[in-house]
Design a protein around this motif. Structure first.
Motif, short mmCIF file in Angstrom:
data_model
loop_
_atom_site.label_atom_id
_atom_site.label_comp_id
_atom_site.label_asym_id
_atom_site.label_seq_id
_atom_site.Cartn_x
_atom_site.Cartn_y
_atom_site.Cartn_z
N PRO A 126 -34.44 -30.20 -32.98
CA PRO A 126 -34.11 -28.58 -33.90
C PRO A 126 -32.61 -28.37 -33.42
N TRP A 127 -31.86 -29.13 -32.56
CA TRP A 127 -30.76 -28.59 -32.25
C TRP A 127 -29.65 -28.99 -33.29
N LYS A 128 -29.54 -29.79 -33.93
CA LYS A 128 -28.91 -30.00 -35.03
C LYS A 128 -28.80 -29.06 -36.08
N GLN A 129 -29.93 -28.29 -36.30
CA GLN A 129 -29.82 -27.29 -37.29
C GLN A 129 -29.17 -26.07 -36.61
N LEU A 130 -29.26 -25.78 -35.31
CA LEU A 130 -28.38 -24.76 -34.78
C LEU A 130 -26.80 -24.83 -35.22
N VAL A 131 -26.59 -26.29 -35.01
CA VAL A 131 -25.14 -26.59 -35.20
C VAL A 131 -24.69 -26.52 -36.93
N ASP A 132 -25.70 -26.96 -37.71
CA ASP A 132 -25.51 -26.78 -38.75
C ASP A 132 -25.49 -25.69 -39.66
N LEU A 133 -26.26 -24.84 -39.03
CA LEU A 133 -26.27 -23.19 -39.52
C LEU A 133 -25.58 -22.34 -38.94
N GLY A 134 -24.48 -22.72 -38.10
CA GLY A 134 -23.41 -22.16 -37.37
C GLY A 134 -24.05 -21.22 -36.34
N ASN A 135 -25.22 -21.43 -35.77
CA ASN A 135 -25.70 -20.57 -34.75
C ASN A 135 -24.89 -20.85 -33.29
N ILE A 136 -24.81 -21.98 -33.29
CA ILE A 136 -23.73 -22.35 -32.14
C ILE A 136 -22.64 -23.18 -32.46
N GLU A 137 -21.48 -22.98 -31.69
CA GLU A 137 -20.69 -23.74 -32.04
C GLU A 137 -20.11 -24.52 -30.96
N LEU A 138 -20.27 -26.01 -30.70
CA LEU A 138 -19.96 -26.62 -29.69
C LEU A 138 -18.61 -26.82 -29.43
N SER A 139 -18.20 -26.81 -28.30
CA SER A 139 -16.81 -26.90 -27.87
C SER A 139 -16.83 -27.91 -26.50
N ILE A 140 -16.28 -28.98 -26.97
CA ILE A 140 -16.35 -30.18 -25.96
C ILE A 140 -15.56 -30.21 -24.83
N VAL A 141 -15.83 -30.33 -23.52
CA VAL A 141 -15.05 -30.12 -22.37
C VAL A 141 -15.00 -31.71 -21.55
N GLU A 142 -13.81 -31.76 -20.90
CA GLU A 142 -13.64 -32.99 -20.40
C GLU A 142 -13.81 -32.75 -18.85
N SER A 143 -14.37 -33.89 -18.09
CA SER A 143 -14.44 -33.76 -16.61
C SER A 143 -13.40 -33.49 -15.83
N ASP A 144 -13.36 -32.49 -14.92
CA ASP A 144 -12.14 -32.08 -14.04
C ASP A 144 -11.15 -31.26 -14.93
#
Ligand SMILES: [Zn+2]
Ligand SMILES: [Zn+2]
Ligand SMILES: [Zn+2]
Length: 280
Positions: A126-144
């Protein structure tokens, strides 16, 4: 608050399954079923920025309701600014489900995670739905690469070796104006960049799943996927970093054996407790 405008607070110290664990009748779980004060929430860390009046949570555990309430009641009026994830094992991201429309229904809550973790969340329900409905906004981080958490704190993900079926795994190094704390709940071996991060830190909360291989009778040492505390203290003895163990399995004798806890403290180590706080 001056230079101590950032604090880190332990929100839980148990391995993914918590203590007591589902269906378990071992002495630790039996005691915790009877006496709620012996219960241990699943591992998680709070970060508090007093200048920005915001909080952040590292990991989204199955105990997220109590843990978020602990932050809200400890710091009334502060806003949850976002979450930092370590990896896709159930104790570390299941709590995200409660941010959705059936429960908290957050709006664009920033969730900081690696590219692989983000891909896993974007492509599986069900994680996809959280993204699709805008409950969460993923912010990609890079190691270090450090990321700012608002006014003063920064967080740096550090890739660690772990069983990586769905995502890779990071530890987080959290830096305030004066101190740095490393949060590393899951690791297979102490090797690579994490060792430098621990050495550079003032405080390190480290994988203490098992005390020794005695907890897993009949298992080959080589397939136990965590460094035992009894080995980790040999690795880190004499280091300048204050080390506390987290992510304790329900079998860990340090949950009840005061003598063993005393021996650990004599060598300069401790088990972390819920509500332990460090000024960073
Ligand atoms: Zn875990
Ligand atoms: Zn148990
Ligand atoms: Zn894990």
């Amino acid at each position: 608050m001056g230079t101590h405008s950032v604090e880190a607070m332990v929100l839980g110290i148990a391995q993914d399954g918590g203590i007591p664990q589902l269906g378990c009748d071992c002495p630790h779980c039996r005691a915790a079923w009877r006496d709620g004060s012996l219960r241990r929430l699943v591992v998680s860390l709070g970060i508090v920025d007093h200048e920005a009046k915001t909080t952040w949570m590292v990991d989204a555990s199955p105990d997220i309701c109590e843990q978020m309430n602990l932050l809200v009641s400890s710091f009334p009026g502060y806003r949850l600014a976002g979450l930092l994830l370590t990896h896709a094992h159930v104790g570390h991201y299941l709590g995200l489900a409660l941010l959705g429309r059936e429960s908290r229904d957050t709006r664009n809550l920033p969730v900081l995670c690696t590219r692989r973790m983000a891909a896993f969340l974007r492509t599986n329900q069900p994680w996809k739905q959280l993204v699709d409905l805008g409950n969460i906004e993923l912010s990609i981080v890079e190691s270090d690469r450090p990321v700012g958490l608002g006014s003063t704190a920064t967080a740096t993900p550090v890739l660690v070796p772990h069983r990586d079926e769905h995502s890779d795994t990071v530890a987080w190094s959290i830096a305030g104006p004066t101190k740095t704390l490393v949060y590393c709940p899951d690791v297979d071996r102490w090797e690579g960049r994490i060792l430098e991060a621990i050495e550079d830190a003032d405080i390190a909360l480290l994988d203490g799943t098992f005390y020794s291989t005695d907890e897993l009778p009949g298992r080959d040492i080589s397939d136990i996927p965590h460094p035992c505390i009894s080995d980790s203290i040999k690795t880190f003895e004499g280091w300048g970093t204050e080390i506390r163990f987290i992510h304790l399995n329900h079998t860990n004798p340090l949950l009840s054996d005061e003598g063993l806890v005393g021996q650990l403290m004599e060598r300069g180590f401790k088990i972390a407790k819920r509500c332990d706080v460090w000024k960073l």
